[in-house]
Design a protein around this motif. Structure first.
Motif, PDB file in Angstrom:
ATOM      1  N   SER A 212       0.824  -1.215   0.000  1.00  0.00           N
ATOM      2  CA  SER A 212       0.000   0.000   0.000  1.00  0.00           C
ATOM      3  C   SER A 212       0.862   1.270   0.000  1.00  0.00           C
ATOM      4  CB  SER A 212      -0.956   0.000   1.195  1.00  0.00           C
ATOM      5  OG  SER A 212      -0.204   0.020   2.388  1.00  0.00           O
ATOM      6  N   GLY A 213       2.180   1.097  -0.074  1.00  0.00           N
ATOM      7  CA  GLY A 213       3.084   2.235  -0.208  1.00  0.00           C
ATOM      8  C   GLY A 213       3.348   3.002   1.072  1.00  0.00           C
ATOM      9  N   LEU A 214       3.124   2.373   2.218  1.00  0.00           N
ATOM     10  CA  LEU A 214       3.385   3.061   3.491  1.00  0.00           C
ATOM     11  C   LEU A 214       4.878   3.323   3.662  1.00  0.00           C
ATOM     12  CD1 LEU A 214       1.166   1.392   6.258  1.00  0.00           C
ATOM     13  CD2 LEU A 214       1.138   3.772   5.537  1.00  0.00           C
ATOM     14  N   ASP A 215       5.233   4.529   4.133  1.00  0.00           N
ATOM     15  CA  ASP A 215       6.645   4.873   4.341  1.00  0.00           C
ATOM     16  C   ASP A 215       7.180   4.277   5.636  1.00  0.00           C
ATOM     17  OD1 ASP A 215       6.648   6.289   2.064  1.00  0.00           O
ATOM     18  OD2 ASP A 215       6.164   8.204   3.026  1.00  0.00           O
ATOM     19  N   ARG A 216       6.346   4.370   6.670  1.00  0.00           N
ATOM     20  CA  ARG A 216       6.820   3.939   7.994  1.00  0.00           C
ATOM     21  C   ARG A 216       6.161   2.620   8.386  1.00  0.00           C
ATOM     22  NH1 ARG A 216       6.393   8.922  11.983  1.00  0.00           N
ATOM     23  NH2 ARG A 216       7.581   7.518  13.318  1.00  0.00           N
ATOM     24  N   ILE A 217       6.969   1.604   8.440  1.00  0.00           N
ATOM     25  CA  ILE A 217       6.455   0.276   8.805  1.00  0.00           C
ATOM     26  C   ILE A 217       6.964  -0.047  10.206  1.00  0.00           C
ATOM     27  CG2 ILE A 217       6.469  -2.183   8.232  1.00  0.00           C
ATOM     28  CD1 ILE A 217       6.911  -1.334   5.309  1.00  0.00           C
ATOM     29  N   ALA A 218       6.066  -0.465  11.087  1.00  0.00           N
ATOM     30  CA  ALA A 218       6.455  -0.779  12.472  1.00  0.00           C
ATOM     31  C   ALA A 218       7.506  -1.888  12.472  1.00  0.00           C
ATOM     32  CB  ALA A 218       5.240  -1.232  13.262  1.00  0.00           C
ATOM     33  N   PRO A 219       8.573  -1.727  13.291  1.00  0.00           N
ATOM     34  CA  PRO A 219       9.585  -2.790  13.328  1.00  0.00           C
ATOM     35  C   PRO A 219       9.022  -4.074  13.934  1.00  0.00           C
ATOM     36  CG  PRO A 219       9.995  -1.168  15.039  1.00  0.00           C
ATOM     37  CD  PRO A 219       8.857  -0.656  14.221  1.00  0.00           C
ATOM     38  N   SER A 220       9.691  -5.162  13.611  1.00  0.00           N
ATOM     39  CA  SER A 220       9.206  -6.463  14.118  1.00  0.00           C
ATOM     40  C   SER A 220       9.315  -6.526  15.639  1.00  0.00           C
ATOM     41  CB  SER A 220      10.043  -7.587  13.503  1.00  0.00           C
ATOM     42  OG  SER A 220       9.749  -8.797  14.156  1.00  0.00           O
ATOM     43  N   PRO A 221       8.235  -6.921  16.310  1.00  0.00           N
ATOM     44  CA  PRO A 221       8.307  -7.060  17.764  1.00  0.00           C
ATOM     45  C   PRO A 221       8.937  -8.394  18.167  1.00  0.00           C
ATOM     46  CG  PRO A 221       6.100  -7.590  17.002  1.00  0.00           C
ATOM     47  CD  PRO A 221       6.908  -7.259  15.775  1.00  0.00           C
ATOM     48  N   MET A 222       9.264  -9.208  17.171  1.00  0.00           N
ATOM     49  CA  MET A 222       9.769 -10.555  17.480  1.00  0.00           C
ATOM     50  C   MET A 222      11.253 -10.500  17.839  1.00  0.00           C
ATOM     51  SD  MET A 222       6.900 -11.789  16.832  1.00  0.00           S
ATOM     52  CE  MET A 222       7.025 -13.546  16.943  1.00  0.00           C
ATOM     53  N   ALA A 223      11.636 -11.305  18.814  1.00  0.00           N
ATOM     54  CA  ALA A 223      13.044 -11.379  19.219  1.00  0.00           C
ATOM     55  C   ALA A 223      13.444 -12.852  19.286  1.00  0.00           C
ATOM     56  CB  ALA A 223      13.232 -10.710  20.577  1.00  0.00           C
TER      57      ALA A 223
ATOM     58  N   ARG B  29      22.697 -11.448  33.410  1.00  0.00           N
ATOM     59  CA  ARG B  29      22.314 -10.125  32.912  1.00  0.00           C
ATOM     60  C   ARG B  29      22.949  -9.843  31.545  1.00  0.00           C
ATOM     61  NH1 ARG B  29      23.403  -6.739  38.354  1.00  0.00           N
ATOM     62  NH2 ARG B  29      21.542  -7.287  39.507  1.00  0.00           N
ATOM     63  N   PHE B  30      24.235 -10.177  31.420  1.00  0.00           N
ATOM     64  CA  PHE B  30      24.935  -9.923  30.160  1.00  0.00           C
ATOM     65  C   PHE B  30      24.331 -10.781  29.043  1.00  0.00           C
ATOM     66  CE2 PHE B  30      28.232 -10.860  27.023  1.00  0.00           C
ATOM     67  CZ  PHE B  30      28.581  -9.571  26.643  1.00  0.00           C
ATOM     68  N   ALA B  31      24.161 -12.068  29.336  1.00  0.00           N
ATOM     69  CA  ALA B  31      23.651 -12.985  28.304  1.00  0.00           C
ATOM     70  C   ALA B  31      22.223 -12.607  27.909  1.00  0.00           C
ATOM     71  CB  ALA B  31      23.699 -14.422  28.827  1.00  0.00           C
ATOM     72  N   PHE B  32      21.402 -12.211  28.879  1.00  0.00           N
ATOM     73  CA  PHE B  32      20.019 -11.826  28.568  1.00  0.00           C
ATOM     74  C   PHE B  32      19.986 -10.527  27.754  1.00  0.00           C
ATOM     75  CE2 PHE B  32      17.539 -14.165  32.161  1.00  0.00           C
ATOM     76  CZ  PHE B  32      17.968 -15.371  31.636  1.00  0.00           C
ATOM     77  N   ALA B  33      20.920  -9.605  28.057  1.00  0.00           N
ATOM     78  CA  ALA B  33      20.962  -8.355  27.286  1.00  0.00           C
ATOM     79  C   ALA B  33      21.343  -8.658  25.843  1.00  0.00           C
ATOM     80  CB  ALA B  33      21.960  -7.392  27.908  1.00  0.00           C
ATOM     81  N   MET B  34      22.288  -9.560  25.638  1.00  0.00           N
ATOM     82  CA  MET B  34      22.763  -9.885  24.286  1.00  0.00           C
ATOM     83  C   MET B  34      21.731 -10.675  23.501  1.00  0.00           C
ATOM     84  SD  MET B  34      25.620  -8.595  23.701  1.00  0.00           S
ATOM     85  CE  MET B  34      26.137  -7.336  24.831  1.00  0.00           C
ATOM     86  N   THR B  35      20.840 -11.376  24.195  1.00  0.00           N
ATOM     87  CA  THR B  35      19.875 -12.233  23.486  1.00  0.00           C
ATOM     88  C   THR B  35      18.455 -11.660  23.535  1.00  0.00           C
ATOM     89  OG1 THR B  35      19.764 -13.576  25.498  1.00  0.00           O
ATOM     90  CG2 THR B  35      21.155 -14.406  23.730  1.00  0.00           C
ATOM     91  N   ASP B  36      18.339 -10.359  23.789  1.00  0.00           N
ATOM     92  CA  ASP B  36      17.035  -9.669  23.730  1.00  0.00           C
ATOM     93  C   ASP B  36      15.981 -10.235  24.676  1.00  0.00           C
ATOM     94  OD1 ASP B  36      18.047  -8.049  21.748  1.00  0.00           O
ATOM     95  OD2 ASP B  36      17.335  -9.349  20.123  1.00  0.00           O
ATOM     96  N   VAL B  37      16.426 -10.871  25.763  1.00  0.00           N
ATOM     97  CA  VAL B  37      15.438 -11.451  26.685  1.00  0.00           C
ATOM     98  C   VAL B  37      14.651 -10.329  27.372  1.00  0.00           C
ATOM     99  CG1 VAL B  37      15.172 -12.753  28.837  1.00  0.00           C
ATOM    100  CG2 VAL B  37      16.683 -13.618  27.047  1.00  0.00           C
ATOM    101  N   LYS B  38      15.365  -9.268  27.743  1.00  0.00           N
ATOM    102  CA  LYS B  38      14.692  -8.146  28.404  1.00  0.00           C
ATOM    103  C   LYS B  38      14.222  -7.133  27.360  1.00  0.00           C
ATOM    104  CE  LYS B  38      15.580  -9.588  32.585  1.00  0.00           C
ATOM    105  NZ  LYS B  38      14.551 -10.049  33.485  1.00  0.00           N
ATOM    106  N   ASP B  39      12.955  -6.784  27.405  1.00  0.00           N
ATOM    107  CA  ASP B  39      12.368  -5.860  26.417  1.00  0.00           C
ATOM    108  C   ASP B  39      13.150  -4.552  26.315  1.00  0.00           C
ATOM    109  OD1 ASP B  39      10.455  -7.665  25.929  1.00  0.00           O
ATOM    110  OD2 ASP B  39       8.878  -6.694  27.117  1.00  0.00           O
ATOM    111  N   ARG B  40      13.590  -4.048  27.490  1.00  0.00           N
ATOM    112  CA  ARG B  40      14.175  -2.699  27.468  1.00  0.00           C
ATOM    113  C   ARG B  40      15.481  -2.631  26.687  1.00  0.00           C
ATOM    114  NH1 ARG B  40      17.875  -1.284  31.777  1.00  0.00           N
ATOM    115  NH2 ARG B  40      18.428  -3.113  33.009  1.00  0.00           N
ATOM    116  N   TYR B  41      16.132  -3.774  26.495  1.00  0.00           N
ATOM    117  CA  TYR B  41      17.399  -3.769  25.762  1.00  0.00           C
ATOM    118  C   TYR B  41      17.213  -3.896  24.244  1.00  0.00           C
ATOM    119  CZ  TYR B  41      20.016  -4.358  30.142  1.00  0.00           C
ATOM    120  OH  TYR B  41      20.565  -4.167  31.377  1.00  0.00           O
TER     121      TYR B  41
END
Lengths: 304, 301
Positions: free
Chosen positions: B39-50, B245-257
């Motif tokens: 449909s030609g949308l410029d802004r597409i929401a990024p994938s919420p999948m991790a 904490r380090f491993a979870f940050a690197m693997t997107d386990v925590k949403d905020r990272y």
């Protein structure tokens, strides 16, 4: 002869420094559970007071008292986590030492030169381990009782009964782990392999099985308050059937019912949760008797 | 070998369990993106999948079971030398204690690298085949960092197992001591931190029981900064928590990272990196010192 084996084993364990470490660790864990329970109570009081103050300032009605949702014995809810973690691991080590030390010291070779049957030997061993575990838990019971009296300013007869029942159940939970420690020595040729196999069994029972049957991640198993997990997957529809066999989950659920820290359930439901545990003890006891009967005690287990 | 098989099987199972609904959610997002592009949308929401977050269970198993395997290996390396009486033989050769310690440590790291690679491959293949989402090169690099941290973590526990065993007259006593430390560092200290979380005091959450929303919770907790600091301090004393904490940050386990770039992630987790490195180096130096002072005869099991 059973009495001789029994008293020798208790004496040998008393002489071991390991036993001292185990007693200290169990008492420390109990004191820790009490301290955490106290901290939890005082946090709730302080948060409730602050919330009431802030809501009153904004003209909103006071929130419901959270203590109405917090049972008296919830002070000890961490013990339900520590028994399967600290207690069961140490029970494994006790069971391991009880057989492995005799092999290492060469005592195993001498034992059956006496007029003693293998059944008497096994009975003495199992009874002594059960008694030592009972002693450990009795000490833990005393510390728990002191914590409850200190924090709750008293304890009702009904709660005392619940506490006693909880420790009886905990004893029943620890016995099979001591048997696993014994059995792995009888099944393997080296001491290290025996201990690691027993620990492997402990890890599977404590962490892997609950994940398979209930979707609990390993670190979720460490929290006394577990949020319900959706089990709609086809995988769980199959594995959840094995949930009654997950003895750690049955122990935690039965303990929560006994301590009244979970929604009320019928007494028979709690009894039904204890049944798999009894079955597990029975199977392991039979296995221990059978393995001792065929075990070659003439070998020396100085192998690592 | 028994523990290794258990680790690989539970990792595969944990990824399988975590993928519930993942593939269908991914298909929904792909359909949305295709429709938006059409449909030609410029802004597409990024994938919420991790997809990397599906490895959380596997990383937790490395944290718990992996550490036991590492301690066991440390114990066996000393106990076998004692039982086979090879210590005296080694000491008769021109090999210093430091070289023996380094050789033993590198050997253990090679074993752990095999173990971690097997776990990572099982995880990546499980994500691709079960969740139908193959990880990108940048995600692969983050995963590599998480598993390098796992190597350091396991190396530290190897040193611990070897040190306590070498210092004990009876090898089994050394094993018990290191297991007691493992229990404290991996299971008890992090559990205390979680248990002291104010919201964790009641099923469903204390703040929900008090009918307080997120703003109300923040406002109330502003009066408990000392309490929160103590709780964090207890958690911080656990070496395992820093790895987690380090491993979870690197693997997107925590949403905020998740929105963070790699540079931001490394900055956010610098304390955890320093802890991981310093604890491993300290324990290695302890091992080196132990090897230098190991008597040629040791106790029996």
């Amino acid at each position: 002869m059973i009495t001789t084996i029994f008293s020798h084993q208790v004496l040998a364990l008393r002489r071991q420094r390991v036993l001292l470490v185990l007693v200290a660790a169990i008492l420390l864990a109990t004191a820790l559970a009490g301290a955490l329970g106290w901290s939890s109570q005082s946090t709730i009081v302080r948060v409730f007071d602050e919330a009431t103050r802030q809501l009153a300032a904004s003209g909103a009605p006071a929130p419901p008292n959270p203590f109405l949702l917090k049972p008296h014995l919830s002070l000890l809810s961490n013990m339900v986590v520590y028994i399967p973690l600290v207690g069961a691991l140490f029970a494994v080590i006790l069971g391991h030492i009880s057989i492995a030390d005799e092999e290492s010291s060469g005592l195993g070779r001498l034992l059956f030169s006496r007029s003693m049957s293998r059944a008497q030997y096994t009975t003495g061993k199992i009874l002594s381990l059960a008694l030592v575990l009972a002693g450990l838990l009795l000490a833990s019971f005393a510390v728990s009782l002191a914590a409850l009296l200190l924090v709750n300013q008293g304890i009702s007869v009904a709660d005392l009964g619940r506490l006693s029942l909880f420790y009886t159940l905990s004893w029943l939970y620890l016995v099979p782990f001591a048997l696993i420690g014994m059995i792995t020595v009888l099944l393997t040729t080296s001491r290290s392999l025996a201990l690691l196999s027993a620990m492997g069994a402990w890890l599977v029972i404590t962490f892997a099985v609950p994940q398979f049957t209930s979707g609990l991640r390993p670190t979720q198993s460490l929290n006394p308050i577990i949020e319900p997990i959706g089990l709609s997957q086809a995988f769980f529809q199959a594995t959840a059937k094995a949930q009654p066999l997950s003895i750690v989950e049955q122990y935690k659920a039965a303990s929560a019912a006994i301590l009244d820290t979970a929604p009320s359930v019928a007494v028979m439901d709690t009894v039904a949760r204890v049944m798999p545990l009894l079955g597990f003890v029975a199977i392991l006891t039979v296995a221990a008797f059978a393995l001792v009967r065929t075990h070659d005690f003439s070998r020396s287990a100085s192998h690592e | 070998m028994v523990l290794l098989v258990i680790l690989v099987v539970v990792t595969a199972a944990s990824v399988y369990i975590a993928t519930a609904g993942y593939a269908s959610k991914l298909a929904d997002y792909d359909a949305y993106r295709a429709a938006a592009q059409a449909s030609g949308l410029d802004r597409i929401a990024p994938s919420p999948m991790a997809p990397l977050s599906l490895l959380r269970g596997g990383l937790e198993y490395l944290e718990i079971i992996g550490a036991v395997i590492a301690i066991a290996l440390g114990y066996l390396s000393i106990a076998r030398e004692r039982a086979n009486r090879t210590i005296a033989l080694l000491q008769s050769r021109p090999v210093t204690g430091g070289e023996r310690a380094l050789g033993s440590f590198l050997g253990a790291l090679a074993v752990f690298a095999t173990l971690v690679t097997a776990t990572a491959l099982v995880g990546i293949l499980s994500i691709g085949l079960i969740a139908q989402d193959w990880i990108s090169p940048s995600e692969g690099f983050q995963l590599l960092l998480a598993y390098l941290a796992a190597l350091l973590y396991l190396g530290a526990f190897y040193c611990l197992g070897a040190i306590t065993t070498a210092r004990a007259r009876a090898s089994a006593n050394g094993l018990v001591v290191s297991l007691a430390i493992w229990l404290l560092v991996v299971l008890v200290l992090p559990q205390i931190g979680d248990t002291l979380d104010a919201d964790n005091q009641l099923p469903g959450g204390l703040f929900q029981a008090l009918t307080l929303d997120r703003d109300g919770e923040t406002s109330v907790m502003a009066h408990f900064t000392g309490y929160e600091k103590t709780r964090t301090l207890i958690e911080d004393t656990s070496f395992a928590k820093h790895f987690e904490r380090f491993a979870f940050a690197m693997t997107d386990v925590k949403d905020r990272y998740r929105p963070f770039t790699l540079g931001q992630l490394l900055r956010e987790t610098r304390t955890d990196i320093i802890w991981l490195l310093s604890a491993t180096v300290a324990l290695f130096l302890g091992l080196r010192r132990t090897y230098k002072h190991t008597p040629s005869t040791g106790g029996n099991s």
